[in-house]
Write a protein that holds these residues in place. Structure first.
Motif, PDB file in Angstrom:
ATOM      1  N   VAL A   1      53.953  -8.418  40.244  1.00 33.82           N
ATOM      2  CA  VAL A   1      52.705  -9.137  39.991  1.00 33.82           C
ATOM      3  C   VAL A   1      52.951 -10.309  39.042  1.00 33.82           C
ATOM      4  CG1 VAL A   1      51.976  -7.617  38.099  1.00 33.82           C
ATOM      5  CG2 VAL A   1      50.257  -8.886  39.398  1.00 33.82           C
ATOM      6  N   GLU A   2      53.828 -10.118  38.063  1.00 31.66           N
ATOM      7  CA  GLU A   2      54.162 -11.222  37.164  1.00 31.66           C
ATOM      8  C   GLU A   2      54.895 -12.329  37.924  1.00 31.66           C
ATOM      9  OE1 GLU A   2      56.415  -9.076  34.352  1.00 31.66           O
ATOM     10  OE2 GLU A   2      54.684  -8.182  33.349  1.00 31.66           O
ATOM     11  N   ASN A   3      55.776 -11.927  38.841  1.00 33.95           N
ATOM     12  CA  ASN A   3      56.480 -12.920  39.657  1.00 33.95           C
ATOM     13  C   ASN A   3      55.518 -13.669  40.571  1.00 33.95           C
ATOM     14  OD1 ASN A   3      58.942 -12.259  38.556  1.00 33.95           O
ATOM     15  ND2 ASN A   3      59.533 -10.890  40.201  1.00 33.95           N
ATOM     16  N   ALA A   4      54.527 -12.953  41.104  1.00 37.43           N
ATOM     17  CA  ALA A   4      53.545 -13.600  41.982  1.00 37.43           C
ATOM     18  C   ALA A   4      52.781 -14.679  41.227  1.00 37.43           C
ATOM     19  CB  ALA A   4      52.582 -12.562  42.547  1.00 37.43           C
ATOM     20  N   PHE A   5      52.403 -14.380  39.978  1.00 39.22           N
ATOM     21  CA  PHE A   5      51.728 -15.392  39.159  1.00 39.22           C
ATOM     22  C   PHE A   5      52.649 -16.587  38.904  1.00 39.22           C
ATOM     23  CE2 PHE A   5      49.021 -11.847  37.080  1.00 39.22           C
ATOM     24  CZ  PHE A   5      48.062 -11.973  38.080  1.00 39.22           C
ATOM     25  N   GLY A   6      53.932 -16.304  38.671  1.00 43.90           N
ATOM     26  CA  GLY A   6      54.890 -17.382  38.448  1.00 43.90           C
ATOM     27  C   GLY A   6      55.061 -18.263  39.668  1.00 43.90           C
ATOM     28  N   ILE A   7      55.123 -17.639  40.838  1.00 45.34           N
ATOM     29  CA  ILE A   7      55.246 -18.392  42.098  1.00 45.34           C
ATOM     30  C   ILE A   7      53.998 -19.240  42.323  1.00 45.34           C
ATOM     31  CG2 ILE A   7      55.422 -18.174  44.605  1.00 45.34           C
ATOM     32  CD1 ILE A   7      57.023 -15.572  44.100  1.00 45.34           C
ATOM     33  N   LEU A   8      52.829 -18.656  42.022  1.00 50.21           N
ATOM     34  CA  LEU A   8      51.561 -19.376  42.189  1.00 50.21           C
ATOM     35  C   LEU A   8      51.551 -20.649  41.349  1.00 50.21           C
ATOM     36  CD1 LEU A   8      48.707 -18.836  43.587  1.00 50.21           C
ATOM     37  CD2 LEU A   8      47.963 -18.110  41.316  1.00 50.21           C
ATOM     38  N   ALA A   9      51.970 -20.524  40.089  1.00 45.99           N
ATOM     39  CA  ALA A   9      51.982 -21.684  39.191  1.00 45.99           C
ATOM     40  C   ALA A   9      53.063 -22.685  39.564  1.00 45.99           C
ATOM     41  CB  ALA A   9      52.178 -21.216  37.754  1.00 45.99           C
ATOM     42  N   ALA A  10      54.162 -22.195  40.177  1.00 49.91           N
ATOM     43  CA  ALA A  10      55.228 -23.104  40.589  1.00 49.91           C
ATOM     44  C   ALA A  10      54.818 -23.920  41.813  1.00 49.91           C
ATOM     45  CB  ALA A  10      56.498 -22.305  40.895  1.00 49.91           C
ATOM     46  N   ARG A  11      54.037 -23.319  42.676  1.00 41.75           N
ATOM     47  CA  ARG A  11      53.590 -24.023  43.883  1.00 41.75           C
ATOM     48  C   ARG A  11      52.458 -25.003  43.570  1.00 41.75           C
ATOM     49  NH1 ARG A  11      54.159 -18.783  47.773  1.00 41.75           N
ATOM     50  NH2 ARG A  11      56.069 -19.409  48.824  1.00 41.75           N
ATOM     51  N   TRP A  12      51.555 -24.607  42.674  1.00 46.19           N
ATOM     52  CA  TRP A  12      50.431 -25.467  42.311  1.00 46.19           C
ATOM     53  C   TRP A  12      50.479 -25.709  40.809  1.00 46.19           C
ATOM     54  CZ3 TRP A  12      50.011 -21.719  46.119  1.00 46.19           C
ATOM     55  CH2 TRP A  12      49.748 -22.224  47.385  1.00 46.19           C
ATOM     56  N   ARG A  13      51.036 -26.853  40.457  1.00 44.83           N
ATOM     57  CA  ARG A  13      51.309 -27.159  39.053  1.00 44.83           C
ATOM     58  C   ARG A  13      50.038 -27.334  38.233  1.00 44.83           C
ATOM     59  NH1 ARG A  13      56.742 -28.733  38.599  1.00 44.83           N
ATOM     60  NH2 ARG A  13      57.844 -27.638  40.266  1.00 44.83           N
ATOM     61  N   CYS A  14      48.894 -27.409  38.888  1.00 43.93           N
ATOM     62  CA  CYS A  14      47.639 -27.557  38.136  1.00 43.93           C
ATOM     63  C   CYS A  14      47.401 -26.355  37.225  1.00 43.93           C
ATOM     64  CB  CYS A  14      46.460 -27.736  39.089  1.00 43.93           C
ATOM     65  SG  CYS A  14      46.159 -26.335  40.201  1.00 43.93           S
ATOM     66  N   PHE A  15      48.011 -25.200  37.562  1.00 48.01           N
ATOM     67  CA  PHE A  15      47.831 -24.003  36.744  1.00 48.01           C
ATOM     68  C   PHE A  15      48.697 -24.013  35.490  1.00 48.01           C
ATOM     69  CE2 PHE A  15      46.652 -22.182  41.022  1.00 48.01           C
ATOM     70  CZ  PHE A  15      45.293 -22.127  40.749  1.00 48.01           C
ATOM     71  N   ARG A  16      49.506 -25.053  35.338  1.00 50.55           N
ATOM     72  CA  ARG A  16      50.329 -25.164  34.133  1.00 50.55           C
ATOM     73  C   ARG A  16      49.632 -25.953  33.036  1.00 50.55           C
ATOM     74  NH1 ARG A  16      56.618 -25.935  36.077  1.00 50.55           N
ATOM     75  NH2 ARG A  16      56.765 -23.975  37.255  1.00 50.55           N
ATOM     76  N   LYS A  17      48.429 -26.400  33.314  1.00 54.00           N
ATOM     77  CA  LYS A  17      47.645 -27.118  32.301  1.00 54.00           C
ATOM     78  C   LYS A  17      46.185 -26.726  32.458  1.00 54.00           C
ATOM     79  CE  LYS A  17      47.111 -31.153  35.299  1.00 54.00           C
ATOM     80  NZ  LYS A  17      47.305 -32.617  35.426  1.00 54.00           N
ATOM     81  N   ASN A  18      45.355 -27.234  31.598  1.00 48.45           N
ATOM     82  CA  ASN A  18      43.933 -26.903  31.671  1.00 48.45           C
ATOM     83  C   ASN A  18      43.294 -27.524  32.909  1.00 48.45           C
ATOM     84  OD1 ASN A  18      44.337 -25.693  29.227  1.00 48.45           O
ATOM     85  ND2 ASN A  18      43.167 -27.168  28.032  1.00 48.45           N
ATOM     86  N   LEU A  19      42.514 -26.723  33.630  1.00 46.19           N
ATOM     87  CA  LEU A  19      41.752 -27.257  34.753  1.00 46.19           C
ATOM     88  C   LEU A  19      40.498 -27.939  34.200  1.00 46.19           C
ATOM     89  CD1 LEU A  19      41.930 -24.361  37.389  1.00 46.19           C
ATOM     90  CD2 LEU A  19      43.338 -26.418  37.232  1.00 46.19           C
ATOM     91  N   GLU A  20      40.299 -29.170  34.560  1.00 48.24           N
ATOM     92  CA  GLU A  20      39.191 -29.956  33.998  1.00 48.24           C
ATOM     93  C   GLU A  20      37.994 -29.947  34.938  1.00 48.24           C
ATOM     94  OE1 GLU A  20      40.653 -33.790  32.894  1.00 48.24           O
ATOM     95  OE2 GLU A  20      42.210 -32.986  31.575  1.00 48.24           O
ATOM     96  N   VAL A  21      37.551 -28.752  35.298  1.00 54.30           N
ATOM     97  CA  VAL A  21      36.369 -28.576  36.146  1.00 54.30           C
ATOM     98  C   VAL A  21      35.550 -27.424  35.571  1.00 54.30           C
ATOM     99  CG1 VAL A  21      37.461 -29.458  38.236  1.00 54.30           C
ATOM    100  CG2 VAL A  21      37.623 -27.020  37.699  1.00 54.30           C
ATOM    101  N   GLN A  22      34.310 -27.306  36.012  1.00 54.31           N
ATOM    102  CA  GLN A  22      33.446 -26.231  35.550  1.00 54.31           C
ATOM    103  C   GLN A  22      33.879 -24.889  36.163  1.00 54.31           C
ATOM    104  OE1 GLN A  22      30.893 -26.465  33.136  1.00 54.31           O
ATOM    105  NE2 GLN A  22      32.054 -28.369  32.886  1.00 54.31           N
ATOM    106  N   PRO A  23      33.559 -23.775  35.497  1.00 48.97           N
ATOM    107  CA  PRO A  23      34.042 -22.452  35.926  1.00 48.97           C
ATOM    108  C   PRO A  23      33.791 -22.101  37.385  1.00 48.97           C
ATOM    109  CG  PRO A  23      33.052 -22.296  33.768  1.00 48.97           C
ATOM    110  CD  PRO A  23      32.804 -23.701  34.237  1.00 48.97           C
ATOM    111  N   GLU A  24      32.636 -22.488  37.935  1.00 54.10           N
ATOM    112  CA  GLU A  24      32.361 -22.136  39.330  1.00 54.10           C
ATOM    113  C   GLU A  24      33.351 -22.791  40.289  1.00 54.10           C
ATOM    114  OE1 GLU A  24      29.268 -25.347  38.140  1.00 54.10           O
ATOM    115  OE2 GLU A  24      30.253 -23.584  37.281  1.00 54.10           O
TER     116      GLU A  24
END
Length: 207
Positions: A103-126
């Motif tokens: 599960v930790e590796n899956a999160f790592g793969i997710l962030a590696a594929r979509w680099r937006c998860f490596r910084k703050n998302l600048e959108v509202q929670p919804e």
């Protein structure tokens, strides 16, 4: 695949960092000192998301998030279509950290594929919820790609995983404690243990 009997998946949480939403106060403020929305995920042996729950406030506790999630509610009500367990009689073995790391590796793969998860998302929670759910779906579609396949670490991190686990007792139920004890006995038995595990534990104690 990871040699852990009766294990159907590994579950963990990932904090998706966001900019502080308007008029949210400390609702999304987490223990790491940032604002986040929580992704709770159940992952299989192939790093695919079996089930996800996203949208909990970053300030909420792990136990609170799990109990209020659809995953937690369906597991508690026995409506998650979990297969029946089988007796642990096969000559198979391994440790929880080896199985849990998917599960930790899956999160790592997710962030590696979509680099937006490596910084703050600048959108509202919804919109964060929609972005995360879409990314998880796309992740599962791309799991045939081995570009991000983590290396095999079958003999790593064994010292911490095989040492005394009494600290995990905390607020667990008696049933949960009994299940852990059964696995513990299996993994140190002649059938379930591996030749190198005692040497690894003793090495860790000597250091």
């Amino acid at each position: 695949m990871w040699h852990f009997p009766n294990c159907i998946g590994a579950i963990d949480e990932k904090h998706i960092n966001i900019e502080c939403p308007i008029n949210s106060g400390s609702t999304f403020f987490n223990y790491k000192g940032s604002h986040s929305v929580v992704l709770l995920a159940l992952v299989d042996a192939d790093y695919k998301f079996i089930a996800v729950d996203v949208g909990s406030y970053g300030r909420n506790s792990d136990g609170g998030i799990f109990s209020k999630s659809t995953i937690g509610k369906r597991l508690s009500s026995n409506t998650f279509n979990v297969p029946k367990p089988i007796p642990i009689t096969e000559n198979i073995y391994h440790i929880l950290s080896r199985a849990r790391r998917v599960v930790e590796n899956a999160f790592g793969i997710l962030a590696a594929r979509w680099r937006c998860f490596r910084k703050n998302l600048e959108v509202q929670p919804e919109f964060v919820d929609k972005i995360v759910l879409s990314s998880c779906c796309l992740h599962n579609m791309l799991c045939g790609d081995n570009a991000f396949e983590p290396e095999d670490t079958s003999t790593q991190n064994t010292e911490s995983a095989l040492t005394n686990l009494d600290f995990l007792r905390r607020n667990c139920t008696r049933d949960a404690f009994n299940i852990r004890e059964k696995f513990k006995e299996y993994f140190i038995s002649e059938v379930g243990r591996v030749p190198w595990q005692l040497d690894r534990v003793r090495k860790g104690r000597n250091t």
